[in-house]
Scaffold this motif. Sequence first.
Motif, PDB file in Angstrom:
ATOM      1  N   GLU A 198      15.141   5.126   5.809  1.00 52.59           N
ATOM      2  CA  GLU A 198      14.269   6.285   5.954  1.00 52.59           C
ATOM      3  C   GLU A 198      15.342   6.990   4.391  1.00 52.59           C
ATOM      4  O   GLU A 198      16.684   7.022   4.566  1.00 52.59           O
ATOM      5  CB  GLU A 198      13.847   7.727   7.481  1.00 52.59           C
ATOM      6  CG  GLU A 198      13.752   6.717   8.099  1.00 52.59           C
ATOM      7  CD  GLU A 198      13.217   7.444   9.183  1.00 52.59           C
ATOM      8  OE1 GLU A 198      14.091   8.371   9.511  1.00 52.59           O
ATOM      9  OE2 GLU A 198      12.801   6.945  10.117  1.00 52.59           O
ATOM     10  N   ASP A 236      16.790  10.177   4.086  1.00 50.04           N
ATOM     11  CA  ASP A 236      17.851  11.477   4.548  1.00 50.04           C
ATOM     12  C   ASP A 236      18.313  10.458   5.267  1.00 50.04           C
ATOM     13  O   ASP A 236      18.616  11.091   6.639  1.00 50.04           O
ATOM     14  CB  ASP A 236      17.349  12.458   4.765  1.00 50.04           C
ATOM     15  CG  ASP A 236      16.771  13.118   6.169  1.00 50.04           C
ATOM     16  OD1 ASP A 236      15.653  11.842   5.991  1.00 50.04           O
ATOM     17  OD2 ASP A 236      16.133  13.790   6.657  1.00 50.04           O
ATOM     18  N   GLU A 287      22.275   8.903   8.275  1.00 54.96           N
ATOM     19  CA  GLU A 287      23.096   8.969   8.696  1.00 54.96           C
ATOM     20  C   GLU A 287      23.641   7.384   8.547  1.00 54.96           C
ATOM     21  O   GLU A 287      23.152   6.638   8.875  1.00 54.96           O
ATOM     22  CB  GLU A 287      23.474   9.955   9.552  1.00 54.96           C
ATOM     23  CG  GLU A 287      23.056  10.778   9.236  1.00 54.96           C
ATOM     24  CD  GLU A 287      23.849  12.201  10.345  1.00 54.96           C
ATOM     25  OE1 GLU A 287      23.793  11.834  11.318  1.00 54.96           O
ATOM     26  OE2 GLU A 287      23.403  13.292   9.889  1.00 54.96           O
ATOM     27  N   ASP A 329      23.303   4.305  10.060  1.00 56.86           N
ATOM     28  CA  ASP A 329      22.695   5.033  12.228  1.00 56.86           C
ATOM     29  C   ASP A 329      21.645   4.376  12.562  1.00 56.86           C
ATOM     30  O   ASP A 329      20.162   4.627  11.550  1.00 56.86           O
ATOM     31  CB  ASP A 329      22.987   6.238  11.943  1.00 56.86           C
ATOM     32  CG  ASP A 329      22.783   6.387  13.651  1.00 56.86           C
ATOM     33  OD1 ASP A 329      22.091   6.272  14.638  1.00 56.86           O
ATOM     34  OD2 ASP A 329      23.013   7.575  13.816  1.00 56.86           O
ATOM     35  N   ASP A 375      19.587   4.907  14.190  1.00 54.97           N
ATOM     36  CA  ASP A 375      18.450   6.130  14.524  1.00 54.97           C
ATOM     37  C   ASP A 375      18.199   6.890  12.965  1.00 54.97           C
ATOM     38  O   ASP A 375      16.533   7.330  13.431  1.00 54.97           O
ATOM     39  CB  ASP A 375      19.067   7.524  14.880  1.00 54.97           C
ATOM     40  CG  ASP A 375      19.487   7.436  16.680  1.00 54.97           C
ATOM     41  OD1 ASP A 375      18.381   6.202  17.126  1.00 54.97           O
ATOM     42  OD2 ASP A 375      19.926   8.316  17.180  1.00 54.97           O
ATOM     43  N   PHE A 376      17.979   6.738  11.976  1.00 59.04           N
ATOM     44  CA  PHE A 376      17.573   6.221  11.033  1.00 59.04           C
ATOM     45  C   PHE A 376      16.277   5.300  10.414  1.00 59.04           C
ATOM     46  O   PHE A 376      16.409   5.155   8.694  1.00 59.04           O
ATOM     47  CB  PHE A 376      18.320   7.263  10.333  1.00 59.04           C
ATOM     48  CG  PHE A 376      19.179   8.221  10.133  1.00 59.04           C
ATOM     49  CD1 PHE A 376      18.614   9.375   9.690  1.00 59.04           C
ATOM     50  CD2 PHE A 376      20.271   8.285  11.167  1.00 59.04           C
ATOM     51  CE1 PHE A 376      18.990  10.240   9.766  1.00 59.04           C
ATOM     52  CE2 PHE A 376      20.695   9.715  11.231  1.00 59.04           C
ATOM     53  CZ  PHE A 376      20.209  10.486  10.376  1.00 59.04           C
ATOM     54  N   THR A 420      -1.845 -13.851  -0.525  1.00 57.69           N
ATOM     55  CA  THR A 420      -1.636 -11.964   0.026  1.00 57.69           C
ATOM     56  C   THR A 420      -1.525 -12.739   1.419  1.00 57.69           C
ATOM     57  O   THR A 420      -2.945 -13.013   1.908  1.00 57.69           O
ATOM     58  CB  THR A 420      -3.882 -11.940  -0.191  1.00 57.69           C
ATOM     59  OG1 THR A 420      -3.701 -12.132  -1.647  1.00 57.69           O
ATOM     60  CG2 THR A 420      -4.035 -10.421   0.592  1.00 57.69           C
ATOM     61  N   TYR A 423      -3.157  -9.094   8.050  1.00 55.18           N
ATOM     62  CA  TYR A 423      -2.725  -8.630   8.828  1.00 55.18           C
ATOM     63  C   TYR A 423      -3.572  -8.870  10.162  1.00 55.18           C
ATOM     64  O   TYR A 423      -4.448  -9.588   9.584  1.00 55.18           O
ATOM     65  CB  TYR A 423      -3.458  -7.324   8.745  1.00 55.18           C
ATOM     66  CG  TYR A 423      -2.901  -6.027   7.471  1.00 55.18           C
ATOM     67  CD1 TYR A 423      -2.123  -5.389   7.580  1.00 55.18           C
ATOM     68  CD2 TYR A 423      -3.332  -6.745   6.027  1.00 55.18           C
ATOM     69  CE1 TYR A 423      -1.551  -4.744   6.438  1.00 55.18           C
ATOM     70  CE2 TYR A 423      -3.259  -6.044   5.366  1.00 55.18           C
ATOM     71  CZ  TYR A 423      -2.125  -4.921   5.684  1.00 55.18           C
ATOM     72  OH  TYR A 423      -1.041  -4.427   4.248  1.00 55.18           O
ATOM     73  N   ALA A 424      -2.086  -8.731  11.632  1.00 56.48           N
ATOM     74  CA  ALA A 424      -3.166  -9.394  12.315  1.00 56.48           C
ATOM     75  C   ALA A 424      -4.128  -8.934  13.194  1.00 56.48           C
ATOM     76  O   ALA A 424      -4.296  -7.275  13.269  1.00 56.48           O
ATOM     77  CB  ALA A 424      -1.844  -9.278  13.654  1.00 56.48           C
ATOM     78  N   SER A 425      -5.125  -9.675  13.439  1.00 60.52           N
ATOM     79  CA  SER A 425      -6.489  -8.990  14.162  1.00 60.52           C
ATOM     80  C   SER A 425      -5.958  -8.011  15.466  1.00 60.52           C
ATOM     81  O   SER A 425      -4.543  -8.020  16.291  1.00 60.52           O
ATOM     82  CB  SER A 425      -8.165  -9.861  14.752  1.00 60.52           C
ATOM     83  OG  SER A 425      -6.650 -10.489  15.985  1.00 60.52           O
ATOM     84  N   LEU A 426      -6.563  -7.008  16.008  1.00 60.05           N
ATOM     85  CA  LEU A 426      -6.111  -6.449  17.186  1.00 60.05           C
ATOM     86  C   LEU A 426      -5.694  -7.246  18.068  1.00 60.05           C
ATOM     87  O   LEU A 426      -5.213  -7.025  19.059  1.00 60.05           O
ATOM     88  CB  LEU A 426      -6.941  -4.861  17.482  1.00 60.05           C
ATOM     89  CG  LEU A 426      -7.263  -4.182  16.094  1.00 60.05           C
ATOM     90  CD1 LEU A 426      -7.997  -2.852  16.900  1.00 60.05           C
ATOM     91  CD2 LEU A 426      -5.568  -3.301  15.960  1.00 60.05           C
ATOM     92  N   ILE A 462      -2.946  -9.224  18.067  1.00 59.55           N
ATOM     93  CA  ILE A 462      -1.876  -8.730  18.479  1.00 59.55           C
ATOM     94  C   ILE A 462      -1.689  -8.503  20.105  1.00 59.55           C
ATOM     95  O   ILE A 462      -0.515  -8.846  20.828  1.00 59.55           O
ATOM     96  CB  ILE A 462      -2.073  -7.134  18.220  1.00 59.55           C
ATOM     97  CG1 ILE A 462      -2.129  -7.493  16.189  1.00 59.55           C
ATOM     98  CG2 ILE A 462      -1.101  -6.053  18.199  1.00 59.55           C
ATOM     99  CD1 ILE A 462      -2.102  -6.179  15.327  1.00 59.55           C
ATOM    100  N   ARG A 481       0.826  -9.921  22.287  1.00 60.21           N
ATOM    101  CA  ARG A 481       2.169  -9.352  23.686  1.00 60.21           C
ATOM    102  C   ARG A 481       2.785 -10.219  24.766  1.00 60.21           C
ATOM    103  O   ARG A 481       3.377 -10.227  25.501  1.00 60.21           O
ATOM    104  CB  ARG A 481       1.299  -8.227  24.088  1.00 60.21           C
ATOM    105  CG  ARG A 481       1.304  -7.123  23.514  1.00 60.21           C
ATOM    106  CD  ARG A 481       1.074  -5.635  23.778  1.00 60.21           C
ATOM    107  NE  ARG A 481       0.651  -4.767  22.457  1.00 60.21           N
ATOM    108  CZ  ARG A 481      -0.646  -4.149  22.370  1.00 60.21           C
ATOM    109  NH1 ARG A 481      -1.593  -3.783  23.151  1.00 60.21           N
ATOM    110  NH2 ARG A 481      -0.834  -2.688  21.389  1.00 60.21           N
ATOM    111  N   ALA A 541      15.891   8.720  17.473  1.00 58.08           N
ATOM    112  CA  ALA A 541      15.334   8.179  16.380  1.00 58.08           C
ATOM    113  C   ALA A 541      13.775   9.156  16.811  1.00 58.08           C
ATOM    114  O   ALA A 541      13.590   9.167  15.339  1.00 58.08           O
ATOM    115  CB  ALA A 541      14.548   7.091  17.094  1.00 58.08           C
ATOM    116  N   LEU A 562      14.066  12.603  15.313  1.00 63.49           N
ATOM    117  CA  LEU A 562      14.144  12.478  13.619  1.00 63.49           C
ATOM    118  C   LEU A 562      12.763  12.759  13.018  1.00 63.49           C
ATOM    119  O   LEU A 562      12.748  12.781  12.461  1.00 63.49           O
ATOM    120  CB  LEU A 562      14.991  11.376  13.426  1.00 63.49           C
ATOM    121  CG  LEU A 562      16.658  11.850  13.735  1.00 63.49           C
ATOM    122  CD1 LEU A 562      17.225  10.455  13.595  1.00 63.49           C
ATOM    123  CD2 LEU A 562      16.814  12.714  12.342  1.00 63.49           C
ATOM    124  N   PRO A 590      -8.719  -5.365  11.143  1.00 59.56           N
ATOM    125  CA  PRO A 590      -7.536  -6.184  11.311  1.00 59.56           C
ATOM    126  C   PRO A 590      -6.655  -5.047  10.452  1.00 59.56           C
ATOM    127  O   PRO A 590      -5.627  -4.904  10.195  1.00 59.56           O
ATOM    128  CB  PRO A 590      -7.303  -7.225  10.682  1.00 59.56           C
ATOM    129  CG  PRO A 590      -9.189  -7.909  10.773  1.00 59.56           C
ATOM    130  CD  PRO A 590      -9.383  -6.377  10.729  1.00 59.56           C
TER     131      PRO A 590
END
Lengths: 263, 469
Positions: A14, A16, A18, A27, A29-30, A187, A190-193, A196, A200, B61, B64, B424
């Motif tokens: 991101e 800003d 750290e 870090d 977290d960023f 190109t 995108y994965a279809s729902l 996805i 899982r 996270a 933030l 998608p």
Amino acid sequence: MKILVPVKQAALVEDDFELRDDGRDVDPDFVDLQLNEWDDYSLETALQLKESHDGIEVVAVTVGDDDAEDALRTCLAKGADRAIRVWDDELGDADPVVIARVLAAVAQRETPDLVLAGTQSSDLGFSATGVAMATFMGWPHAAVVVALDYSPGAATATVERELEGGLRQRLEIDCPAVLTIQLGINTPRYASLRGIKQARSLPVEELTPEDLGLEAQDVGEQACGARVRKMYLPEKGQAEMIEGTPAQQAERIAAIVKEVMGG
Amino acid sequence: MGADRALESGKAVMGGETVEPQTLIGRLLARPDAYAAAGLLAAHPDFADHRLLRMALPDRATGLVFAGMRFSPACLLEELGGWQDSAVQRRLAGNPATPAPVIARLLDNSSADPDVGPRLAAHVRTPTDALPGLVADGRLATRVAAAGHPGAGHGLLLELAGRGEMPVLRVLSARADLSTALLARIWERGDRHVQAELLRAATCPRQLLAAAAHAPHALWRRRAAGHPALPEPVRWRLLRDSDARVRAAVAEAPTTPVELLHRFQADPAQRVRIALARRQDLPPSWLDSLARQPGAWLQRWVARNPCCPRQMLERLAQSAAAEVRRAVSRNPATSAFMLARLAADADPWVRAGAAGRADLYPSVLARLADDTEVDVLGAVAANPSTPAERLAGLAMHDDRDVRRAVAQNPAASAAVLAPLATDPYPLNRFVVSQRDALSLATLEALAGDPEPRIRFIAWKRLGALAASH
């Protein structure tokens, strides 16, 4: 036929951010984690080969901790058949050569007919893993591939590589081979729902370096040829817009050169 | 639930079935999701529940992320305002959605972090009387930010201008509320770029505008040329300026009487003739003169001018340049009859121009809906006159841009939008999530989307529905 696709969960930093307390990385977290952009293209290349020929299995593999599993789930959602994750805490500071050694051990176990890796990772950008993997395996390799003509089972493939100055190099390469794929070759889908959701519940095979026959000295810190000492933002340089007539500008440039050179 | 009943503009039209706030909270407690919880918190004060707050902020996270997001609900930002975390505080200080009480707390501690001051100085919720204290931190970044603060007091702005710092003066010169005194001070201290910016200000004195007409820098003359209060003698001078951009700026200015622009029909610079062709008060004879000049770029602007007479449009529709024919197809003055002919053009870009017109004959629109070119289909998909059954077909098209055009079509019904909720392509689902006309089943599908921002919107809408009962 089998295609092995090494992938990485790359860090998107991101604005800003750290640094970690040890000053050697950002870090977490960023950081937002995503499938490495280049790997999206290598996976798509593999999936297109799979869709155009019968009997091709696409296996995605990554070297990473629990967080890296998301990258594999993305590959499964898009159509990869299997996924393998290799991890051990010893790999925490692994350099690209150690990662390549682990991936080569996976390749030895999986015996693929082709390895399609991304040209580089979007976060660290070494551009080394795929090429080093080929070296460990003793396979021919071609880097920065922007076009591929390959019939599964053929003894050779024709690839086009992107060179500087807009040049292309077409070459015939013996197979099996390792190819590192450049952005723009296709190109990515995108994965279809549905994909996805299904991904899982699909299994991800988890291995350790030991499972692959690697010793601690093959993957630990001592095996790394490069170690990160520090990550930092360099001091900002100073820019000056030089205005005036050409003669005034020339005079100012001469003064700056004199100042910098100490003359 | 009444899955296929439409929800319109946030009003629940679910028959006798309702979505209760407690039911939604219960569902989330069973399957925690930070973005869904944030969505409910944003929906209505009824959801201000400490369990949801905890769920929305499971770790640093995520905190933030929400601290920096403009869509974060106020209660979440208030919660984050209590975190003793400098990175979170920096993001809150830079987030325009941060509520005033949090900004007040950040102001109390602004000296602790040098990066917070400039952000607070730019924040719209920072009280005007706090700005002098902030700029006292000695940082140029804070002074630049304060110079752009919409509520900054006149005294502070004068003081900032008096320092003569060019980054500050650049920001000050772009303010819409420049007083004469402030403008004078900026002019005195600014470089020629800053001064050029001041020549656009409504309060710019006439003598400065007059002086600018004689300035050696074309930049000054260009800026002055567009000023609505340009004195007539100055305008006359600029009409004959050697710089084509200055002449174009005069031609574009709505306050320039069209009678003064006669000579621009034959101006050597195409830029100037295009500026003329864009005016909507041109006599037809002038448009005709411009339309007969070579150059598709100029003809294109004539063809787009809504004042272009029908006969001239007929002639331009025969142009060899596809860009000109497309411009005719987009001109609101072009008749449905002419559009029908353009809809059969050999160039898909021209057909696409016609396909986007809501006043097309239905039979022509139906023919275009069978086109094979993506640009044409995209325009049909975006056309509010396209029948629902055609839109439903285009919503299943292979090309994601065509599907997105359906998602954006204001006439697309809940039934047409429903399949796009499982598109998608994430951007298409995001567009769908923001449409008013969605069935409850579609909202429920979006509530389980893999993209966090889409889940946030869907849960916010579900929460709003529940709270409205």
